[in-house]
Write an enzyme that holds these catalytic residues in place. Structure first.
Site, PDB file in Angstrom:
ATOM      1  NE  ARG A   1     -25.109  17.507 -57.667  1.00 51.48           N
ATOM      2  CZ  ARG A   1     -24.244  16.504 -57.677  1.00 51.48           C
ATOM      3  NH1 ARG A   1     -24.355  15.539 -56.777  1.00 51.48           N
ATOM      4  NH2 ARG A   1     -23.276  16.441 -58.567  1.00 51.48           N
TER       5      ARG A   1
ATOM      6  CG  HIS B   1     -23.730  13.602 -60.997  1.00 49.73           C
ATOM      7  ND1 HIS B   1     -22.658  14.367 -61.399  1.00 49.73           N
ATOM      8  CD2 HIS B   1     -23.279  12.860 -59.961  1.00 49.73           C
ATOM      9  CE1 HIS B   1     -21.607  14.089 -60.638  1.00 49.73           C
ATOM     10  NE2 HIS B   1     -21.964  13.170 -59.760  1.00 49.73           N
ATOM     11  NE  ARG B   2     -28.967  11.420 -66.902  1.00 48.48           N
ATOM     12  CZ  ARG B   2     -29.113  10.290 -67.556  1.00 48.48           C
ATOM     13  NH1 ARG B   2     -29.958   9.366 -67.111  1.00 48.48           N
ATOM     14  NH2 ARG B   2     -28.419  10.063 -68.658  1.00 48.48           N
TER      15      ARG B   2
ATOM     16  NE  ARG C   1     -19.203   9.659 -53.344  1.00 51.68           N
ATOM     17  CZ  ARG C   1     -20.291   9.544 -54.085  1.00 51.68           C
ATOM     18  NH1 ARG C   1     -20.836  10.645 -54.606  1.00 51.68           N
ATOM     19  NH2 ARG C   1     -20.828   8.367 -54.350  1.00 51.68           N
TER      20      ARG C   1
ATOM     21  CB  ALA D   1     -22.351  12.815 -68.957  1.00 48.51           C
ATOM     22  CB  THR D   2     -16.557  12.315 -70.195  1.00 48.40           C
ATOM     23  OG1 THR D   2     -16.250  12.365 -68.798  1.00 48.40           O
ATOM     24  CG2 THR D   2     -16.511  13.714 -70.780  1.00 48.40           C
TER      25      THR D   2
ATOM     26  CG  ASP E   1     -18.651  15.867 -63.685  1.00 47.73           C
ATOM     27  OD1 ASP E   1     -17.561  15.315 -63.463  1.00 47.73           O
ATOM     28  OD2 ASP E   1     -19.518  16.041 -62.813  1.00 47.73           O
TER      29      ASP E   1
ATOM     30  CE  LYS F   1     -13.751  15.015 -58.880  1.00 47.68           C
ATOM     31  NZ  LYS F   1     -14.170  14.178 -57.720  1.00 47.68           N
ATOM     32  CB  SER F   2     -19.724  16.915 -59.409  1.00 48.43           C
ATOM     33  OG  SER F   2     -18.825  16.067 -60.084  1.00 48.43           O
TER      34      SER F   2
END
Length: 399
Positions: free
Chosen positions: A273, A270-271, A231, A252-253, A300, A234-235
């Site tokens: 954003r 995430h999606r 948190r 996406a890993t 990521d 970084k992303s």
């Protein structure tokens, strides 16, 4: 063609009146900005703002030669007094072109928000594009001709820059100037860092620029590693670095983890954003992607890639690790590092920084911590730009 920026701030200026935020408190001296207004060759004024005549005088210019005043966006608040001798401000209807006696041509560019963009062509054929605050061009056509200079709300609407790049309107030699700057980003080094990631720059109020002179255009780092704890932001930082570019491939890993609702919520956040133009692929097979030509990659993250790589060689078992798992993992990480070194693509990769926290209680946990530290170090060696995120603040380690 010569351009003087009488102001470079948001419509309310910077600092905002009566705003107690940290960014406004730090917006002093060169960090203070009047509302954006542009003077082109002393004859065309784009946006009339309070104090424009005094701003021109401070910049060593005069508004006495202005023959046309055009407004780009709705001006809230009381009407701005028109200085004596200036023509009344007006607008050009979307898609229409205005020809000035000075040889300048001004075409109105439709926007996806209230306001009008202006594409100005000078007598010698040099071209600039000015976009209003909070707006991006609507219905762009790909024509292959790039502008010599673009002035836009890079911080507020980075997707506008992505759209312009997608149709070739912004090219490698386009000088991108950030205007309509507000208190969203602290002034100074942080603002310069964020703009440089988008291939843009900011200049102080009163600056005069020669359009078509290729100088000070930031080089966007081709390989960037963004490190940070849980948190840390970084992303978000990694996504921000590429939001001004079109057709990004998000790698996406972590996979889908069917049945894990908490993980699904993370993936969904995430999606939401990401810009709608980005594509997503879920894979840990990074080497072929790095070897291919194509749009920028956002990976990521490397920590989940390492988890998958350790799973494949059964590195969690002490016997397997001693019997060949360690050598197999070294080979996999070596292939990835070599692919990063050789890639021609723009790459932004995210990884966790776990070595500063609690020492894992198990041998396998300590093994993962150590291997991630080694992977991060080797990956960073191949990157022009390395950032560490702490409490949402980016610390530059390299580049």
């Amino acid at each position: 063609m010569e351009l003087t920026l009488l102001g470079t701030g948001a419509p309310a200026g910077l600092p905002r009146p009566d705003c107690p935020c940290a960014a406004c408190a730090a917006s002093l001296g060169e960090g203070a900005r009047a509302a954006t207004a542009l003077l082109v060759d002393g004859t065309l004024l784009l946006d009339l703002t309070p104090g424009a005549a005094f701003a021109a005088a401070r910049a060593g210019q005069s508004l006495g030669g202005v023959r046309q005043v055009l407004l780009s966006h709705p001006h809230d608040g009381p009407a701005v007094e028109v200085p004596a001798g200036l023509p009344q401000p007006g607008r050009v209807p979307d898609g229409r072109e205005l020809a000035l006696l000075t040889g300048h041509r001004v075409r109105a560019v439709p926007m996806d928000a209230p306001g009008t963009g202006y594409a100005v062509t000078g007598p010698a054929g040099l071209r600039l594009l000015y976009l209003p605050p909070g707006g991006a061009p609507a219905g762009l056509e790909e024509n292959g001709d790039s502008y010599d200079m673009v002035l836009a709300d890079v911080v507020g609407r980075p997707d506008a820059l992505a759209k312009l790049r997608a149709v070739g309107a912004v090219g490698p030699t386009t000088d991108v100037i950030a205007v309509h700057l507000d208190h969203d980003v602290p002034p100074g080094p942080e603002l310069r860092r964020r703009l440089a990631a988008a291939g843009a720059r900011a200049v102080p109020d009163g600056t005069t620029l020669d359009i078509g002179v290729y100088e000070d255009v930031p080089d966007v780092p081709r390989r960037t590693l963004v490190l940070g704890g849980a948190r840390s932001g970084k992303s978000v930082e990694a996504e921000r670095r590429l939001e001004a570019f079109p057709d990004v491939l998000y790698v996406a890993t972590g996979g889908t983890r069917d049945g894990d609702f908490e993980w699904a919520a993370r993936v969904g956040a995430h999606r939401e954003r990401r810009p709608g133009s980005w594509r997503t692929v879920e894979t840990c097979d990074l080497v072929p992607l790095l070897a291919e030509d194509g749009p920028p990659l956002l990976v990521d993250c490397l920590s989940l890639w390492l988890t998958d790589a350790m799973d494949k060689v059964n590195a969690w078992d002490d016997a397997e690790w001693a019997g060949g798992g360690e050598r197999a993992l070294r080979a996999r990480t070596g292939e990835l590092v070599a692919a990063v070194r050789a890639t021609r693509r723009t790459v932004v990769a995210v990884s966790n920084e776990v070595g500063s926290g609690i020492v894992p209680a198990t041998a396998s946990g300590r093994r993962y911590r150590d291997e991630l530290g080694r992977l991060n170090a080797r990956f960073a060696d191949e990157c022009e730009h390395v950032l560490l995120l702490v409490a949402g603040q980016a610390l530059r380690l390299r580049g």
